[in-house]
Design a protein around this motif. Structure first.
Motif, short mmCIF file in Angstrom:
data_model
loop_
_atom_site.label_atom_id
_atom_site.label_comp_id
_atom_site.label_asym_id
_atom_site.label_seq_id
_atom_site.Cartn_x
_atom_site.Cartn_y
_atom_site.Cartn_z
N HIS A 127 0.79 -1.23 0.00
CA HIS A 127 0.00 0.00 0.00
C HIS A 127 0.82 1.28 0.00
CE1 HIS A 127 -3.53 -2.47 0.54
NE2 HIS A 127 -2.95 -3.05 1.56
N ALA A 128 2.13 1.20 -0.22
CA ALA A 128 2.98 2.40 -0.29
C ALA A 128 3.53 2.52 -1.70
CB ALA A 128 4.13 2.30 0.71
N VAL A 129 3.29 3.66 -2.33
CA VAL A 129 3.79 3.89 -3.69
C VAL A 129 5.31 3.92 -3.67
CG1 VAL A 129 3.84 5.54 -5.59
CG2 VAL A 129 1.71 5.13 -4.37
N VAL A 130 5.90 3.25 -4.65
CA VAL A 130 7.36 3.22 -4.77
C VAL A 130 7.77 4.19 -5.88
CG1 VAL A 130 9.36 1.78 -5.26
CG2 VAL A 130 7.40 0.80 -4.07
N PRO A 131 8.49 5.26 -5.55
CA PRO A 131 8.94 6.18 -6.58
C PRO A 131 9.84 5.47 -7.59
CG PRO A 131 9.31 7.10 -4.40
CD PRO A 131 8.92 5.67 -4.21
N ARG A 132 9.74 5.88 -8.84
CA ARG A 132 10.54 5.25 -9.90
C ARG A 132 12.03 5.28 -9.54
NH1 ARG A 132 9.42 8.11 -14.93
NH2 ARG A 132 7.31 7.55 -14.37
N SER A 133 12.48 6.33 -8.89
CA SER A 133 13.90 6.45 -8.52
C SER A 133 14.34 5.41 -7.49
CB SER A 133 14.18 7.85 -7.98
OG SER A 133 13.44 8.08 -6.79
N MET A 134 13.40 4.77 -6.81
CA MET A 134 13.73 3.78 -5.77
C MET A 134 13.58 2.34 -6.24
SD MET A 134 14.69 5.41 -3.07
CE MET A 134 14.58 4.11 -1.86
N ARG A 135 13.04 2.12 -7.42
CA ARG A 135 12.69 0.76 -7.86
C ARG A 135 13.89 -0.17 -7.96
NH1 ARG A 135 8.28 1.92 -12.64
NH2 ARG A 135 6.80 3.05 -11.33
N LYS A 136 15.04 0.34 -8.37
CA LYS A 136 16.23 -0.52 -8.51
C LYS A 136 16.83 -0.89 -7.17
CE LYS A 136 17.46 0.87 -13.12
NZ LYS A 136 18.43 1.45 -14.03
N ARG A 137 16.56 -0.08 -6.15
CA ARG A 137 17.15 -0.32 -4.82
C ARG A 137 16.21 -1.04 -3.87
NH1 ARG A 137 19.12 5.41 -5.42
NH2 ARG A 137 17.18 5.93 -4.40
N MET A 138 14.92 -1.03 -4.16
CA MET A 138 13.95 -1.60 -3.21
C MET A 138 13.79 -3.10 -3.41
SD MET A 138 10.15 -0.42 -2.28
CE MET A 138 9.29 -1.19 -0.93
N ALA A 139 14.34 -3.85 -2.47
CA ALA A 139 14.22 -5.31 -2.51
C ALA A 139 12.83 -5.74 -2.06
CB ALA A 139 15.28 -5.95 -1.62
N LEU A 140 12.35 -6.79 -2.68
CA LEU A 140 11.06 -7.35 -2.29
C LEU A 140 11.27 -8.40 -1.22
CD1 LEU A 140 9.51 -7.63 -5.85
CD2 LEU A 140 8.91 -5.99 -4.05
N ASN A 141 10.28 -8.55 -0.36
CA ASN A 141 10.33 -9.50 0.75
C ASN A 141 9.22 -10.53 0.61
OD1 ASN A 141 12.45 -8.18 2.40
ND2 ASN A 141 10.98 -6.50 2.39
N PRO A 142 9.39 -11.69 1.24
CA PRO A 142 8.33 -12.71 1.18
C PRO A 142 6.99 -12.13 1.61
CG PRO A 142 10.29 -13.60 2.23
CD PRO A 142 10.52 -12.12 2.06
N MET A 143 5.99 -12.48 0.87
CA MET A 143 4.59 -12.13 1.11
C MET A 143 4.28 -10.65 0.90
SD MET A 143 3.60 -15.12 1.42
CE MET A 143 1.87 -14.76 1.57
N ASP A 144 5.19 -9.89 0.27
CA ASP A 144 4.85 -8.51 -0.09
C ASP A 144 3.65 -8.52 -1.02
OD1 ASP A 144 6.76 -7.09 1.34
OD2 ASP A 144 8.13 -6.86 -0.36
N ARG A 145 2.81 -7.52 -0.88
CA ARG A 145 1.63 -7.35 -1.73
C ARG A 145 1.92 -6.18 -2.67
NH1 ARG A 145 -3.76 -7.58 1.53
NH2 ARG A 145 -4.50 -8.35 -0.45
N ILE A 146 2.00 -6.49 -3.95
CA ILE A 146 2.38 -5.51 -4.95
C ILE A 146 1.22 -5.23 -5.86
CG2 ILE A 146 3.99 -5.06 -6.86
CD1 ILE A 146 5.50 -7.58 -5.18
N GLU A 147 0.96 -3.95 -6.08
CA GLU A 147 -0.09 -3.54 -7.02
C GLU A 147 0.60 -2.79 -8.15
OE1 GLU A 147 -3.34 -4.28 -6.87
OE2 GLU A 147 -3.02 -5.39 -5.01
N LEU A 148 0.27 -3.19 -9.37
CA LEU A 148 0.79 -2.53 -10.56
C LEU A 148 -0.39 -1.87 -11.27
CD1 LEU A 148 3.00 -5.47 -11.83
CD2 LEU A 148 3.78 -3.44 -10.62
N ILE A 149 -0.24 -0.59 -11.56
CA ILE A 149 -1.30 0.16 -12.23
C ILE A 149 -0.71 0.70 -13.52
CG2 ILE A 149 -2.87 2.13 -12.09
CD1 ILE A 149 -1.81 1.15 -8.84
N HIS A 150 -1.33 0.33 -14.65
CA HIS A 150 -0.84 0.74 -15.96
C HIS A 150 -1.54 2.01 -16.41
CE1 HIS A 150 0.87 -3.30 -16.59
NE2 HIS A 150 -0.18 -3.69 -15.91
N ALA A 151 -0.75 2.93 -16.94
CA ALA A 151 -1.31 4.13 -17.54
C ALA A 151 -1.85 3.76 -18.92
CB ALA A 151 -0.25 5.21 -17.67
N VAL A 152 -3.04 4.23 -19.23
CA VAL A 152 -3.65 3.93 -20.53
C VAL A 152 -3.93 5.25 -21.23
CG1 VAL A 152 -5.62 2.88 -21.67
CG2 VAL A 152 -4.71 1.85 -19.59
N GLY A 153 -3.41 5.35 -22.44
CA GLY A 153 -3.65 6.57 -23.22
C GLY A 153 -4.92 6.42 -24.05
#
Length: 69
Positions: free
Chosen positions: A41-67
């Motif tokens: 439930h916490a937005v991950v800034p694009r600048s942090m994506r390469k450094r943010m490791a995922l942990n077991p049972m993390d809940r990830i939501e991906l939202i796609h921009a649609v033009g």
């Protein structure tokens, strides 16, 4: 190699241990500029994506921009 179980948009997914948010976006072949990512439930800034490791049972939501118009 150890595996990591996470939930992506409500579905279980197995990733390599040590995977980052960026690894997940690339594995799913998503346009990194056209997708928003939230982990536990916490937005991950694009600048942090390469450094943010995922942990077991993390809940990830991906939202796609649609033009369109």
């Amino acid at each position: 190699m150890n595996e990591l179980l996470v939930e992506v948009n409500g579905r279980p997914m197995s990733l390599s241990s040590g995977s980052t948010v960026d690894d997940l976006v690339r594995r799913l072949d998503l346009d990194e500029t056209g997708v928003a990512v939230a982990v536990n439930h916490a937005v991950v800034p694009r600048s942090m994506r390469k450094r943010m490791a995922l942990n077991p049972m993390d809940r990830i939501e991906l939202i796609h921009a649609v033009g369109g118009g």
